[in-house]
Design a protein around this motif. Structure first.
Motif, PDB file in Angstrom:
ATOM      1  N   VAL A 292       0.862  -1.190   0.000  1.00  0.00           N
ATOM      2  CA  VAL A 292       0.000   0.000   0.000  1.00  0.00           C
ATOM      3  C   VAL A 292       0.891   1.230   0.000  1.00  0.00           C
ATOM      4  CG1 VAL A 292      -2.014  -1.031   1.085  1.00  0.00           C
ATOM      5  CG2 VAL A 292      -0.211  -0.072   2.515  1.00  0.00           C
ATOM      6  N   MET A 293       0.418   2.255  -0.677  1.00  0.00           N
ATOM      7  CA  MET A 293       1.193   3.498  -0.775  1.00  0.00           C
ATOM      8  C   MET A 293       0.301   4.663  -0.404  1.00  0.00           C
ATOM      9  SD  MET A 293       3.361   5.135  -3.891  1.00  0.00           S
ATOM     10  CE  MET A 293       4.897   4.574  -3.167  1.00  0.00           C
ATOM     11  N   HIS A 294       0.848   5.580   0.395  1.00  0.00           N
ATOM     12  CA  HIS A 294       0.098   6.772   0.798  1.00  0.00           C
ATOM     13  C   HIS A 294       0.996   7.991   0.654  1.00  0.00           C
ATOM     14  CE1 HIS A 294      -2.602   9.404   3.015  1.00  0.00           C
ATOM     15  NE2 HIS A 294      -1.620   9.733   3.830  1.00  0.00           N
ATOM     16  N   VAL A 295       0.457   9.038   0.076  1.00  0.00           N
ATOM     17  CA  VAL A 295       1.167  10.307   0.002  1.00  0.00           C
ATOM     18  C   VAL A 295       0.598  11.192   1.106  1.00  0.00           C
ATOM     19  CG1 VAL A 295       1.776  12.281  -1.432  1.00  0.00           C
ATOM     20  CG2 VAL A 295       1.432  10.037  -2.493  1.00  0.00           C
ATOM     21  N   GLY A 296       1.357  11.390   2.157  1.00  0.00           N
ATOM     22  CA  GLY A 296       0.843  12.170   3.274  1.00  0.00           C
ATOM     23  C   GLY A 296       1.840  12.251   4.407  1.00  0.00           C
ATOM     24  N   GLU A 297       1.444  12.987   5.408  1.00  0.00           N
ATOM     25  CA  GLU A 297       2.327  13.248   6.536  1.00  0.00           C
ATOM     26  C   GLU A 297       2.245  12.135   7.576  1.00  0.00           C
ATOM     27  OE1 GLU A 297       2.355  18.052   6.695  1.00  0.00           O
ATOM     28  OE2 GLU A 297       0.400  17.103   6.928  1.00  0.00           O
ATOM     29  N   ALA A 298       3.124  12.227   8.582  1.00  0.00           N
ATOM     30  CA  ALA A 298       3.229  11.159   9.580  1.00  0.00           C
ATOM     31  C   ALA A 298       1.914  10.927  10.328  1.00  0.00           C
ATOM     32  CB  ALA A 298       4.339  11.494  10.565  1.00  0.00           C
ATOM     33  N   SER A 299       1.089  11.959  10.433  1.00  0.00           N
ATOM     34  CA  SER A 299      -0.186  11.814  11.136  1.00  0.00           C
ATOM     35  C   SER A 299      -1.114  10.806  10.455  1.00  0.00           C
ATOM     36  CB  SER A 299      -0.889  13.173  11.232  1.00  0.00           C
ATOM     37  OG  SER A 299      -1.103  13.718   9.940  1.00  0.00           O
ATOM     38  N   SER A 300      -0.804  10.449   9.217  1.00  0.00           N
ATOM     39  CA  SER A 300      -1.646   9.505   8.472  1.00  0.00           C
ATOM     40  C   SER A 300      -1.265   8.051   8.720  1.00  0.00           C
ATOM     41  CB  SER A 300      -1.541   9.776   6.964  1.00  0.00           C
ATOM     42  OG  SER A 300      -1.883  11.101   6.658  1.00  0.00           O
ATOM     43  N   GLU A 301      -0.235   7.808   9.496  1.00  0.00           N
ATOM     44  CA  GLU A 301       0.255   6.429   9.606  1.00  0.00           C
ATOM     45  C   GLU A 301      -0.735   5.493  10.280  1.00  0.00           C
ATOM     46  OE1 GLU A 301       4.237   5.972  10.977  1.00  0.00           O
ATOM     47  OE2 GLU A 301       5.087   7.073   9.274  1.00  0.00           O
TER      48      GLU A 301
END
Length: 246
Positions: free
Chosen positions: A60-69
């Motif tokens: 899975v791949m997510h483009v976002g900041e650490a808060s999205s983990e």
């Protein structure tokens, strides 16, 4: 089979949405974020089903900041094998597609899944942009998908019916309702997710193609007016003077 599922975050549908005074930014304080349902319920689960049938891996791949983990970890709990987070706050669809394409172009994925759209922006742009950047076929709004050998068969809803496609792998597929059935992570999956690899990589430079002008919230709903069934005069007056439909 090597599968990549692109996931994004979106405000929970029960969240109260408000914007800063300049109407340029969403007020995130107090807002609960969830994995975009089309990414989770259909794209991710269909990817896992294909891995269970043919073997291989689901990333899975997510483009976002650490808060999205926390959202990325949920995808691992549902059944993904590994995760990659590109440490960047997305600027627009072209930025997101560029980041994913830069990573995926040398990874030899057979299928790249993503939801047909996010439920907040409803843009449906990233999949087509990504397929163009990778120069591979794009199947949008997919409701059924099967793979035989190196051939992908897909069915997509269209106005008044459906259309079926066949194409060669690799391909980018945007998932719509019906492609799979939602899976709820169990306790074992949640515990396993803590041990699965989550790689964080730096973003690449991307041109911002769209400039945000402003957000604008819908006007608040007015109170419901109850009219007696035999009070036709009042109903007509409201429809004429307030609703202005007659």
């Amino acid at each position: 089979m090597k599968i990549l599922v692109c996931i994004s975050k979106t405000p929970d549908t029960t969240s109260k949405i408000a914007f800063d005074s300049d109407n340029m930014h969403l007020k995130e304080e107090g807002v609960s974020f969830i994995m975009n349902p089309y990414d989770e319920w259909y794209a991710l689960v269909r990817g896992i089903e294909l891995r269970e049938k043919f073997g291989g891996t689901v990333s899975v791949m997510h483009v976002g900041e650490a808060s999205s983990e926390v959202i990325v970890r949920k995808a691992l709990a549902i059944g993904a094998d590994q995760a990659i987070r590109i440490d960047s706050k997305p600027k627009d669809s072209n930025d997101v597609a560029t980041q994913i394409a830069h990573y995926a172009q040398n990874q030899s994925f057979d299928i790249v899944f993503l939801g047909k759209e996010t439920i907040d922006h409803n843009g449906s742009e990233v999949g087509a942009l990504l397929a163009g950047m990778l120069a591979i076929p794009f199947i949008s709004y997919c409701t059924k998908l099967d793979v035989e050998g190196n051939e992908l068969s897909a069915t997509c809803e269209i106005e008044g019916g459906e259309v079926s496609f066949k194409t060669q792998l690799p391909a980018v597929v945007s998932a719509a309702k019906g492609l799979a059935e939602q899976r709820i992570p169990n306790m074992k999956g949640i515990m396993d997710a803590k041990k699965k690899p989550l790689e964080v990589i730096s973003p690449v430079s991307a041109n911002q193609k769209v400039k945000l002008v402003r957000f604008e919230a819908l006007p608040p709903k007015t109170a419901v007016k109850l009219i007696a069934p035999d009070d036709i005069d009042s109903l007509v007056k409201i429809l004429h003077e307030e609703v202005k439909v007659i």
